[in-house]
Design a protein around this motif. Structure first.
Motif, short mmCIF file in Angstrom:
data_model
loop_
_atom_site.label_atom_id
_atom_site.label_comp_id
_atom_site.label_asym_id
_atom_site.label_seq_id
_atom_site.Cartn_x
_atom_site.Cartn_y
_atom_site.Cartn_z
N ILE A 181 0.83 -0.79 -0.07
CA ILE A 181 -0.06 0.02 0.07
C ILE A 181 0.91 1.23 0.10
O ILE A 181 1.74 1.49 0.92
N GLY A 182 0.78 2.16 -1.13
CA GLY A 182 1.54 3.32 -1.16
C GLY A 182 0.82 4.30 -0.42
O GLY A 182 -0.37 4.53 -0.57
N LYS A 191 0.26 8.60 0.17
CA LYS A 191 0.51 9.81 -0.30
C LYS A 191 1.46 10.64 0.57
O LYS A 191 1.41 10.42 1.69
N GLU A 241 6.29 2.51 1.93
CA GLU A 241 4.94 2.19 1.53
C GLU A 241 4.85 0.75 2.86
O GLU A 241 5.63 0.42 3.65
N GLU A 278 -9.38 -6.96 -3.19
CA GLU A 278 -9.63 -6.03 -3.99
C GLU A 278 -11.08 -5.42 -3.74
O GLU A 278 -11.40 -4.09 -3.82
N ALA A 325 -2.43 5.93 -1.94
CA ALA A 325 -1.71 6.34 -3.28
C ALA A 325 -2.00 5.08 -4.33
O ALA A 325 -2.48 5.56 -5.45
N TYR A 326 -1.81 3.82 -4.16
CA TYR A 326 -2.12 2.75 -4.67
C TYR A 326 -2.02 1.59 -3.85
O TYR A 326 -1.58 1.61 -2.60
N VAL A 327 -2.62 0.62 -4.28
CA VAL A 327 -2.36 -0.85 -3.61
C VAL A 327 -2.05 -1.81 -4.66
O VAL A 327 -2.71 -1.90 -5.85
N GLU A 328 -1.07 -2.48 -4.29
CA GLU A 328 -0.48 -3.58 -5.20
C GLU A 328 -0.80 -4.89 -4.78
O GLU A 328 -0.47 -5.37 -3.50
#
Length: 72
Positions: free
Chosen positions: A5-6, A8, A13, A26, A56-59
């Motif tokens: 998890i990024g 901001k 992370e 998801e 910011a993002y989730v991988e």
């Protein structure tokens, strides 16, 4: 499964292993964008709670296990 998890405005992370399926993660991430926070559990039973406005993002990594040894 590996999850990253990024955040901001942060160079770091959050990275951990989870026993949840890719679909469960998801669904939790998509639901978090309509809610105040994202809550996920790791494989050791710890819970991570992140404000959804800070994501910011989730991988989401693959569910397959890594193979050990030589490939013929």
């Amino acid at each position: 499964m590996d999850i990253r998890i990024g955040i901001k405005d942060s160079a770091r992370e959050i990275a951990f292993d989870s026993a949840q399926t890719a679909k469960e993660v998801e669904d939790a991430v998509l639901a978090a964008f309509g809610a105040a926070h994202l809550a996920l559990d790791d494989a050791k039973g710890r819970r991570y709670i992140v404000p959804s406005a800070s994501i910011a993002y989730v991988e989401i990594g693959s569910e397959s296990t890594r193979k050990i040894g030589f490939v013929a």
